[in-house]
Design a protein around this motif. Structure first.
Motif, PDB file in Angstrom:
ATOM      1  N   ASP A   1       0.820  -1.217   0.000  1.00 48.81           N
ATOM      2  CA  ASP A   1       0.000   0.000   0.000  1.00 48.81           C
ATOM      3  C   ASP A   1       0.852   1.265   0.000  1.00 48.81           C
ATOM      4  OD1 ASP A   1      -2.328  -1.518   0.075  1.00 48.81           O
ATOM      5  OD2 ASP A   1      -2.409  -1.518   2.269  1.00 48.81           O
ATOM      6  N   PHE A   2       2.106   1.162   0.451  1.00 50.33           N
ATOM      7  CA  PHE A   2       2.967   2.331   0.503  1.00 50.33           C
ATOM      8  C   PHE A   2       3.462   2.739  -0.889  1.00 50.33           C
ATOM      9  CE2 PHE A   2       2.895   0.919   4.830  1.00 50.33           C
ATOM     10  CZ  PHE A   2       2.998   2.078   5.575  1.00 50.33           C
ATOM     11  N   ARG A   3       3.064   2.003  -1.901  1.00 49.50           N
ATOM     12  CA  ARG A   3       3.372   2.403  -3.280  1.00 49.50           C
ATOM     13  C   ARG A   3       2.496   3.572  -3.711  1.00 49.50           C
ATOM     14  NH1 ARG A   3       6.304  -0.525  -6.683  1.00 49.50           N
ATOM     15  NH2 ARG A   3       6.025  -2.370  -5.378  1.00 49.50           N
ATOM     16  N   VAL A   4       1.306   3.701  -3.112  1.00 59.00           N
ATOM     17  CA  VAL A   4       0.322   4.746  -3.431  1.00 59.00           C
ATOM     18  C   VAL A   4       0.023   4.740  -4.935  1.00 59.00           C
ATOM     19  CG1 VAL A   4      -0.348   7.172  -3.166  1.00 59.00           C
ATOM     20  CG2 VAL A   4       1.179   6.127  -1.499  1.00 59.00           C
ATOM     21  N   GLU A   5      -0.766   3.750  -5.331  1.00 59.90           N
ATOM     22  CA  GLU A   5      -1.034   3.529  -6.748  1.00 59.90           C
ATOM     23  C   GLU A   5      -1.671   4.743  -7.419  1.00 59.90           C
ATOM     24  OE1 GLU A   5       0.036   1.102  -8.367  1.00 59.90           O
ATOM     25  OE2 GLU A   5       0.462  -0.480  -6.905  1.00 59.90           O
ATOM     26  N   THR A   6      -2.471   5.535  -6.696  1.00 61.39           N
ATOM     27  CA  THR A   6      -3.145   6.676  -7.316  1.00 61.39           C
ATOM     28  C   THR A   6      -2.180   7.787  -7.713  1.00 61.39           C
ATOM     29  OG1 THR A   6      -3.586   7.595  -5.118  1.00 61.39           O
ATOM     30  CG2 THR A   6      -5.323   6.246  -6.120  1.00 61.39           C
ATOM     31  N   ASN A   7      -0.999   7.823  -7.075  1.00 60.84           N
ATOM     32  CA  ASN A   7       0.040   8.799  -7.425  1.00 60.84           C
ATOM     33  C   ASN A   7       1.355   8.308  -6.830  1.00 60.84           C
ATOM     34  OD1 ASN A   7       1.751  10.960  -7.874  1.00 60.84           O
ATOM     35  ND2 ASN A   7       0.309  12.525  -7.177  1.00 60.84           N
ATOM     36  N   PRO A   8       2.085   7.468  -7.575  1.00 57.17           N
ATOM     37  CA  PRO A   8       3.300   6.848  -7.034  1.00 57.17           C
ATOM     38  C   PRO A   8       4.355   7.838  -6.554  1.00 57.17           C
ATOM     39  CG  PRO A   8       2.586   5.691  -9.010  1.00 57.17           C
ATOM     40  CD  PRO A   8       1.737   6.925  -8.905  1.00 57.17           C
ATOM     41  N   ASP A   9       4.323   9.081  -7.028  1.00 55.27           N
ATOM     42  CA  ASP A   9       5.287  10.073  -6.559  1.00 55.27           C
ATOM     43  C   ASP A   9       5.143  10.358  -5.070  1.00 55.27           C
ATOM     44  OD1 ASP A   9       6.433  10.344  -9.016  1.00 55.27           O
ATOM     45  OD2 ASP A   9       5.425  12.220  -9.541  1.00 55.27           O
ATOM     46  N   LEU A  10       3.983  10.008  -4.497  1.00 51.23           N
ATOM     47  CA  LEU A  10       3.737  10.248  -3.081  1.00 51.23           C
ATOM     48  C   LEU A  10       4.140   9.063  -2.214  1.00 51.23           C
ATOM     49  CD1 LEU A  10       0.174  11.846  -3.393  1.00 51.23           C
ATOM     50  CD2 LEU A  10       2.364  13.035  -3.251  1.00 51.23           C
ATOM     51  N   GLY A  11       4.476   7.930  -2.830  1.00 49.83           N
ATOM     52  CA  GLY A  11       4.769   6.717  -2.088  1.00 49.83           C
ATOM     53  C   GLY A  11       6.201   6.667  -1.582  1.00 49.83           C
TER      54      GLY A  11
END
Length: 430
Positions: free
Chosen positions: A369-379
């Protein structure tokens, strides 16, 4: 082991490491009561495209200062770089680099509470890896105890810190937001795949410490999602919020509204959520009675580089190397680490690993979940951080106050030290 006050527990700092009573008191009664100076290796700047300056500032947050400097110098904020964010309500001295700027241009800077001195030029910008640590001189004021009692209490805390070899390396409240401690809540929402809640938490969740007009504007945005009205009502000083609201008014893309923020700022959100989980793991390790200064089987340790912990060099600990690792730990060359969870993280083994899995399981999130699929730049891919903060404070007493002086490695927090001496929760709220 003493339980911490509710404010500390809310950000995972659930315990005090020392059992001696604190002195109470208050922090930051004046800006000059909290002085921070960066520590670097001796360096000579002999030329290059980057102008290296030392900035002494009073009551300035770094991002806000850079924004104002860029306006006065009429250059992009992207040409600035620095090694770490410092406390706002304080006197701070830190280095910055400015790309392609002539030294003479510095004379154009006229900001209140800001002095800029030129150190030289370099072929590379100032970066986080350059910073060895920070030197603190902090006054605790309004101590309502007799001087003999103050001396006794502070001396007892210092003895305990030395016996422990340091303190738990908690992330302090600055990591989560001092006036509006919401940064980790934004990060949690992003990790849980809810960018709308993340954006609205950052933009619109009101907090008591703000002016009433600001709280009302936030509340109206939270209830009505009216971006046009919000741009009319939000004060100009909330530049980051206004930039995000403007982006949302154009396309309504919650996840990518964060893209208007500087890279180091927009990544703070997930990092703050990682920090909360780190604090909880650290508290649980203390509650279980596991040492912070020595490894147990299953731990993951890092080793020193240039006298400081280097989390890039990790090793798992088992029965075959436990004794050797702890010999290095006793000499300050090996350090127990805990995870800053990310999508590339790996759990420790044994009891330490069980603790890590338990804390993450209680959150109901997965490493992926720490990949932040909706905006990977935030992961975040994740990392590890030493569990122990090696510190040896010196204390000077004055009538009604105490001056504490100590050095900390980069990325560690003075309030973590001060809370042990005060034991009031005031260190977190200052």
């Amino acid at each position: 082991m003493i339980e911490a006050p509710e404010f500390d527990r809310a950000i995972g700092m659930e315990l005090y490491a020392t059992s001696s009573p604190g002195c109470g008191g208050r922090l930051r009664m004046r800006s000059e009561d909290f002085v921070v100076e960066e520590i670097y290796e001796d360096q000579s700047y002999r030329g290059g495209r980057y102008l290296i300056v030392e900035v002494e500032k009073v009551d300035w947050e770094a991002h806000h200062l850079v924004r104002e400097l860029s306006r006065q110098l009429r250059i992009s904020q992207r040409r600035f770089s620095w090694a770490g964010t410092k406390d706002k309500k304080a006197v701070t001295r830190q280095r910055m680099s400015i790309a392609n700027l002539d030294e003479e241009e510095i004379s154009r800077i006229t900001l209140p509470g800001v002095e800029v001195g030129v150190l030289g030029r370099s072929n590379r910008p100032v970066a986080l890896g350059d910073l060895r640590g920070n030197r603190f001189s902090v006054r605790i004021g309004e101590i309502d105890l007799e001087e003999v009692e103050v001396a006794s209490r502070l001396n007892d805390v210092t003895k305990e810190i030395r016996a422990l070899g340091g303190l738990p390396n908690y992330f302090g409240v600055q990591r989560f937001g001092e006036v509006r401690p919401v940064t980790h809540l934004v990060g949690e929402a992003l990790v849980r795949g809810d960018p709308e809640r993340a954006a609205l938490t950052y933009l619109a969740l009101p907090f008591p410490g703000e002016p009433e007009t600001t709280r009302m504007a936030r509340s109206r945005l939270l209830e009505g999602r009216d971006f046009t009205r919000a741009l009319q009502e939000y004060p100009l000083r909330l530049r980051y919020e206004r930039a995000m609201i403007s982006r949302l008014s154009e396309d309504g893309d919650w996840a990518h509204s964060f893209d208007v923020l500087a890279t180091n700022l927009k990544r703070l959100f997930v990092h703050a959520y990682q920090s909360l989980l780190f604090n909880r793991i650290l508290s649980e390790r203390m509650r279980l009675g596991l040492p912070l200064d020595r490894a147990v089987e299953g731990d993951v340790v890092c080793f020193s580089k240039g006298g400081l912990p280097n989390p890039d060099k990790l090793q798992a600990v088992d029965e075959t190397n436990l004794a050797a690792v702890n010999r290095l730990a006793d000499r300050g060359r090996a350090f127990v680490t805990l995870p800053l969870f990310g999508h590339r993280s790996e759990f420790a083994e044994g009891v330490p690993g069980e603790t890590e899995r338990s804390v993450l399981g209680e959150e109901g999130v997965a490493l992926s979940d720490f990949r932040v699929e909706t905006n990977p730049d935030l992961g975040s891919p994740g990392n590890r951080r030493p569990a122990l903060l090696r510190v040896d404070p010196a204390v000077e007493l004055e009538e009604g106050s105490a001056l504490l002086k100590f050095d900390l490695p980069a990325g560690s927090y003075a309030t973590v030290v001060l809370r042990e001496y005060m034991k009031t929760g005031e260190a977190g709220r200052s």
